[in-house]
Design an enzyme around this catalytic site. Structure first.
Site, PDB file in Angstrom:
ATOM      1  N   HIS A   1       1.159  -1.543   0.103  1.00 22.01           N
ATOM      2  CA  HIS A   1       0.186   0.240  -0.252  1.00 22.01           C
ATOM      3  C   HIS A   1       0.981   1.160  -0.190  1.00 22.01           C
ATOM      4  CE1 HIS A   1      -2.884  -2.211   2.454  1.00 22.01           C
ATOM      5  NE2 HIS A   1      -3.940  -2.113   1.191  1.00 22.01           N
TER       6      HIS A   1
ATOM      7  N   LYS B   1     -16.933  -4.207  11.085  1.00 20.35           N
ATOM      8  CA  LYS B   1     -16.883  -5.038  12.195  1.00 20.35           C
ATOM      9  C   LYS B   1     -16.240  -5.567  11.810  1.00 20.35           C
ATOM     10  CE  LYS B   1     -20.739  -3.502  14.367  1.00 20.35           C
ATOM     11  NZ  LYS B   1     -21.892  -2.595  13.715  1.00 20.35           N
TER      12      LYS B   1
ATOM     13  N   ARG C   1      -2.168  -5.495  -8.575  1.00 18.33           N
ATOM     14  CA  ARG C   1      -0.990  -6.758  -8.486  1.00 18.33           C
ATOM     15  C   ARG C   1      -0.436  -7.147  -9.540  1.00 18.33           C
ATOM     16  NH1 ARG C   1      -3.111  -7.225  -2.106  1.00 18.33           N
ATOM     17  NH2 ARG C   1      -5.403  -7.710  -4.066  1.00 18.33           N
TER      18      ARG C   1
ATOM     19  N   SER D   1      -3.254  -7.895   2.406  1.00 16.94           N
ATOM     20  CA  SER D   1      -3.278  -7.535   4.548  1.00 16.94           C
ATOM     21  C   SER D   1      -3.846  -9.209   4.653  1.00 16.94           C
ATOM     22  CB  SER D   1      -4.673  -6.550   4.229  1.00 16.94           C
ATOM     23  OG  SER D   1      -4.274  -5.553   3.825  1.00 16.94           O
TER      24      SER D   1
END
Ligand code: PNS
Length: 181
Positions: free
Chosen positions: A31, A55, A104, A141
């Site tokens: 990132h 959440k 990517r 991530s």
């Protein structure tokens, strides 16, 4: 005879403000590569964490913002915030000219292309793609979190401050594989 080339002049004097949106749960070196390269190309870069589905993340939206602020503190034309609702509405309200996304690999293309075309269809907001540094083409991530959870080494994949937060959040790593046999 070839006529004078058409030169688009409208908006030329405006600040070139772009947005780098994402989940950033958490921000990785991949990132950061895209954000810093966008910052070289544009006057202002708004890095925004999407807060629609907050959440389900490992980190809260506030924590993600804190980490992003920390790791982009050296980039003077980068601002970090959040957004809710449609990205194109955020762009309209904040005078953003374009969305910047990293690509990517080919696997990103279909999803990103779909969003880019939909965002243009919705509000004529352009999307610009930056080809990720191949060093980070495998980096996302969710993989970082999984590797960290099972005791793998992610130190070189995320900024130092993120590495520390991951260690805190995921606790002492569960080293070694077990077969259940
Ligand atoms: O890091 P991610 O998960 O790829 O980020 C996706 C994000 C937040 C950029 C995307 O889901 C988004 O723009 N959400 C806001 C809602 C929206 O505008 N949806 C329509 C997209 S065409």
């Amino acid at each position: 005879m070839i006529g004078s080339p058409y030169v688009a002049t409208e908006g030329r004097d405006r600040v070139r403000r772009v947005v780098c949106p994402g989940s950033f749960d958490p921000v990785t070196n991949g990132h950061l590569d895209i954000i810093s390269r966008a910052a070289l190309l544009h006057d202002e870069v708004l890095v925004v964490v999407g807060a629609n589905q907050s959440k389900h993340g490992l980190f809260t939206v506030e924590e993600r913002v804190e980490m992003l602020r920390d790791v982009t503190s050296g980039l003077k034309n980068v601002e970090v915030g959040t957004f809710r609702g449609l990205l194109v509405d955020f762009c309209r309200v904040n005078g953003v000219q374009a969305i910047v996304k990293g690509l990517r690999a080919v696997s990103d293309f279909e999803y990103e292309m779909e969003m880019a075309q939909m965002n243009y269809r919705l509000a004529e907001v352009e999307t610009l793609f930056i080809a990720a540094n191949p060093v980070y083409s495998f980096l996302r991530s969710s993989l970082v979190k999984e590797i960290c959870r099972y005791g793998g080494d992610v130190k070189s994949l995320v900024p130092e401050v993120v590495f520390e937060r991951l260690q805190e959040r995921l606790g002492s790593p569960d080293h070694g594989a077990s077969s259940g046999l």
